[in-house]
Design an enzyme around this catalytic site. Structure first.
Site, PDB file in Angstrom:
ATOM      1  CE  LYS A 194       7.825  -5.826   6.504  1.00  0.00           C
ATOM      2  NZ  LYS A 194       7.499  -4.650   7.362  1.00  0.00           N
ATOM      3  CD  GLU A 268       2.695   2.584  -6.073  1.00  0.00           C
ATOM      4  OE1 GLU A 268       3.334   3.666  -6.006  1.00  0.00           O
ATOM      5  OE2 GLU A 268       1.743   2.300  -5.332  1.00  0.00           O
ATOM      6  CB  CYS A 302       2.798   6.758  -3.714  1.00  0.00           C
ATOM      7  SG  CYS A 302       1.452   5.739  -4.272  1.00  0.00           S
ATOM      8  CD  GLU A 400       6.991  10.245  -1.892  1.00  0.00           C
ATOM      9  OE1 GLU A 400       7.902   9.443  -1.602  1.00  0.00           O
ATOM     10  OE2 GLU A 400       5.930   9.911  -2.440  1.00  0.00           O
TER      11      GLU A 400
END
Ligand code: ADP
Length: 497
Positions: A194, A268, A302, A400
């Protein structure tokens, strides 16, 4: 769909592919979503739609999972020797390599990243990941265990974990697809992939090339869609393992669901990675590397080095050097050959990042450079932005941001900076710049992060484990540890006498 509104830099092949009305890839066939729903994928450099893409719902998830199950248990894939899998994966790598120019343009169009970066990072990286894992196929070994029972043969077999639901983000669309697909295929699994709704194009093209490479129908199914599509995949009882890369928020939800269902899972997730410049560092290298460490991919990584700790004595000098570099960076469309920083991927991310910049200002951090949307056009652009502050508790120093926003913080001692660096819920990456080998490795052991970069930032290799401590994830990708996440161990006991 008309192709005339697409950027003029596109090759005919990239233009033709991008302009198609994209369908799902299930069991080797291109099919519309069962309920006919579609969405638009947007060019973030212009904010204009590229084309329409099928939006998979639960019925499509069910069809794709069933196709993957048949391919796993009852197809030529199920009985293919390891060397045969290796050959097919290598063939797929070759086809992607031959198509590199088209892939680089599709990534630049759909994600916004500079086309040159797309070529050397995303496309070349994808090819390397497939080739690396092709090499693993024939190196999946069980063991003979020296058990205490006499006249007993006890050995382990490594078997594919089964049907894998793989959910990936938009920051490195095809590279993330390869990080997921390559070990799954090497292990003999089958996949329902996906891609992110912001960047569906390259995964669809990989799915088509996989068929051309001879990977049997149903081994790789590609379901374009939104978060609800990913959720339906996580919920489907026919999925044995979920591999997810994305936000910590969604990762927590997936972790909870897979925990309840006792499905295998690797996650992750996010980061707020500390990057530490020690007083004895080669400052030119540290500035260049730290700049790349945050602004590469417009900060949409990330493992971005988003908290920069600089010794108080060198703080002003380093901040001035970073600001000078930032002012020379060209912000612009991904398909422009001279662009350094492309746009953010979407309007949503654009708003989000600008709201963090606003929060930084409101909380009293000093804005050294950037902060605006830039003058590059209608796309989702943000200038490389640098704040300084002495406060670790500011929102911009804790959360973040996933954009080109760096927060520089002064420190005085090594113990102090190690403690402050670890004072975060995340633990994906950390960096140290120094010429002192003792301090480098002292910090490497003190920092709670899945990857520590010494005098470099963001290095990746298909063989080097990657993943997070704490809220940055669960499990590791790449190399033998990454492959292990796609294998079950079966222990076989045989009484010999
Ligand atoms: P971001 O906020 O950066 O877009 P997300 O974690 O929302 O990151 O998205 C990463 C991937 O996860 C995308 O493919 C997205 O469609 C998918 N996703 C989003 N929400 C869910 C969910 N609840 N369950 C499963 N997948 C999801």
């Amino acid at each position: 769909m008309s192709t005339t509104t697409l950027p003029e830099q596109l090759s005919d092949t990239a233009r033709e592919f991008a302009a198609r009305e994209h369908e799902l890839l299930i069991d080797g066939e291109r099919v519309a979503a069962a309920d006919g729903r579609t969405f638009e994928t947007i060019d973030p450099s212009s904010a204009r739609p590229i084309t329409s893409v099928a939006l998979a719902g639960p019925r499509d998830v069910d069809r794709a999972v069933q196709a993957a199950r048949r391919a796993l248990e009852d197809s030529e894939w199920a009985t293919l020797p390891a060397a045969g899998r290796a050959r097919l994966i290598n063939r797929l790598a070759d086809l992607i390599e031959e198509d590199a120019g088209t892939f680089a343009q599709l990534e630049a169009l759909d994600n916004g990243k500079p086309v040159k970066i797309a070529k050397v990072v995303d496309v070349d990286g994808t090819v390397r990941f497939f080739r690396h894992f092709a090499g693993w196929c024939e190196r999946v070994f069980g063991r003979v265990i020296p058990v205490r029972q006499p006249d007993m043969l006890c050995y382990t077999r490594k078997e594919p974990v089964g049907v894998c639901g793989q959910i990936i983000p938009w920051n490195f669309p095809m590279l993330m697809a390869s990080w997921k697909l390559a070990p799954a295929l090497a292990a003999g699994c089958t996949v329902v992939l996906k891609p992110a709704e912001q960047t569906p194009l390259s995964a669809l093209r990989i799915g088509e090339l996989a068929l051309e490479a001879g990977i049997p129908a149903g081994v790789i199914n590609v379901l374009t869609g939104a978060g609800e599509t990913g959720a339906a995949l996580v919920d489907h009882p026919g999925v044995d393992k979920i591999a997810f890369t994305g936000s910590t928020e969604v990762g927590r939800e997936i972790g909870a669901k897979t925990g309840r269902a006792l499905k295998r899972v690797t996650l992750e997730l996010g980061g707020k990675s500390p990057n530490i410049i020690l007083p004895d560092a080669d400052l030119d290298a540290a500035v260049a590397g730290s700049f790349q460490g945050i602004y590469f991919n417009t900060g949409q990584a990330c493992n971005a080095g988003s908290r920069l700790f600089v010794h108080r004595d060198q703080f002003d000098k380093v901040v001035a050097a970073l600001a000078a570099r930032a002012s020379k960076s060209r912000v612009g469309p991904g398909l422009e050959p001279n662009t350094h920083l492309g746009p953010l991927v979407s309007q949503e991310q654009h708003k989000r990042v600008l709201s963090y910049i606003e929060a930084g200002r409101a909380e009293g951090a000093e804005l050294v450079t950037g902060g605006g949307a830039g003058a590059a056009g209608d796309g989702y652009f943000v200038e490389p932005t640098l704040f300084t502050t002495g406060r670790d508790d500011l929102k911009i120093a804790r959360e973040e941001i996933f954009g080109p926003v760096l927060v520089a913080l002064p420190y005085e001692t090594l113990e102090e900076v190690a403690a402050r660096a670890n004072e975060t819920e995340y633990g994906l990456a950390a960096g140290v710049w120094t010429r002192d080998i003792g301090n480098a490795h002292r910090l490497a052991s003190m920092l709670k992060a899945g990857s520590v970069y010494i005098n470099c930032w963001g290095e990746v290799d298909a063989g080097a484990p990657f993943g997070g401590y704490k809220a940055s994830g669960l499990g590791r990708e790449h190399g033998g540890e990454g492959l292990e996440a796609y294998l079950e161990t079966k222990t076989v006991w045989t009484k010999l006498a």
